[in-house]
Write an enzyme that holds these catalytic residues in place. Structure first.
Site, PDB file in Angstrom:
ATOM      1  CD  GLU A  90      45.993  32.839  43.662  1.00 54.32           C
ATOM      2  OE1 GLU A  90      44.964  33.602  43.801  1.00 54.32           O
ATOM      3  OE2 GLU A  90      47.356  33.173  43.853  1.00 54.32           O
ATOM      4  CD  GLU A  99      49.997  36.989  44.921  1.00 55.33           C
ATOM      5  OE1 GLU A  99      50.365  35.941  44.664  1.00 55.33           O
ATOM      6  OE2 GLU A  99      48.767  37.368  45.097  1.00 55.33           O
TER       7      GLU A  99
HETATM    8  O1  LIG Z   1      45.785  34.684  49.224  1.00 51.64           O
HETATM    9  C1  LIG Z   1      46.551  34.754  48.654  1.00 51.64           C
HETATM   10  O2  LIG Z   1      47.663  34.331  49.099  1.00 51.64           O
HETATM   11  C2  LIG Z   1      46.759  35.246  47.277  1.00 51.64           C
HETATM   12  O3  LIG Z   1      47.589  34.883  46.780  1.00 51.64           O
HETATM   13  C3  LIG Z   1      45.451  35.706  47.177  1.00 51.64           C
HETATM   14  O4  LIG Z   1      45.595  36.146  45.412  1.00 51.64           O
END
Ligand SMILES: O=C(O)C(=O)CO
Length: 268
Positions: free
Chosen positions: A148, A243
């Protein structure tokens, strides 16, 4: 779209082990978590409690972050952290066990910050080796390793989709994919529309939050609905995880997503 809810940023009104049930009460059938334990290698009892909380709630765990160090203190992963190789291998064994027991198949391995006094090349060499290790480990349960780009972490070296894809190309494992967090990509100045157009086939998981602020969709300026439509048009059939940090409460913040759209079935 098949939505999942991130129970590390949403439902924080209740203790962690009550969040899967809170998500189910709100109409979700799929959840994801950042690493849910205080240490990289939790006790069997801690793992049991977590697995039981997910199972008893009747939700599916569709994403789990690998232990990432002390996140509140700024750490963003162990993958490229020299000196913590054994800890990383041990925590990978734990996620494989959790995957076996819950059916979780997507594991987000945060790459780790650049470290003062450590050669970036040495960190990247270790990062490639550790990603290969976790990819091989989760292949045993048909799992995928997610990588990511992250914003808000000045020493985290993977800022764009291209940064992530270059690392994954170096690793060369087939069961890896880009975690396209549309918020992180936009905040880092990536051309999100171009990323979705060029790399939809390499996206293994999607997360959404609006910017500025990392609140729920509609609290900022990002064209999230259009971008999710573009992904669907390009064949993306995976999870879209919420998220974000609710601007007020989780429940109030969920008004943007009608209840009937929250339940999901496993993508084929
Ligand atoms: O650290 C963050 O902001 C994340 O999205 C971790 O997955």
């Amino acid at each position: 779209m098949r939505y999942a809810v991130n129970c590390s940023l949403l439902f924080t009104e209740v203790p962690l082990l009550e969040r899967p049930a809170a998500a189910a009460d709100a109409g979700f059938t799929a959840v994801e978590f950042w690493w849910p334990f205080a240490t990289s290698v939790p006790s069997d009892a801690e793992v049991d409690r977590f697995v039981t909380a997910v199972g008893d709630a009747g939700v599916q765990l569709v994403g789990l972050n690998v232990a990432a160090g002390d996140m509140p203190a700024g750490d963003r992963g162990l993958v490229s952290w020299p000196g913590r190789e054994t800890e990383f291998a041990d925590t990978v064994a734990v996620i494989v066990g959790i995957g076996e027991r819950t059916g979780c198949r997507a594991f987000n391995a945060l790459y780790g910050n650049r470290l003062d006094g450590v050669d970036p090349q040495a960190q990247d060499d270790l990062g490639a080796a550790n990603l290969a290790l976790v990819a091989e480990a989760v292949a045993a349960i048909d799992g995928t390793v997610l990588l990511e780009p992250v914003s808000g972490a000045p020493a985290y070296p993977l800022c764009t989709a291209a940064d992530v894809l270059a690392v994954l190309d170096r690793v060369g494992a087939p069961n890896t994919g880009l975690l396209a967090d549309l918020y992180h990509l936009a905040v880092n100045g990536d051309d999100v529309d171009a990323v979705l157009a060029a790399h939809a086939d390499r996206i293994a998981h999607v997360q959404v939050a609006d910017a500025p602020g990392r609140g729920e969709p509609g609290t900022g300026e990002l064209p999230l609905a259009r971008q999710l439509d573009a992904l669907a048009d390009r064949g993306y059939a995976g999870w879209v995880a919420l998220e974000y940090k609710p601007a007020t409460t989780t429940t109030e913040g969920l008004a943007w997503l009608p209840r009937e759209q929250r339940a999901a079935v496993q993508p084929a």
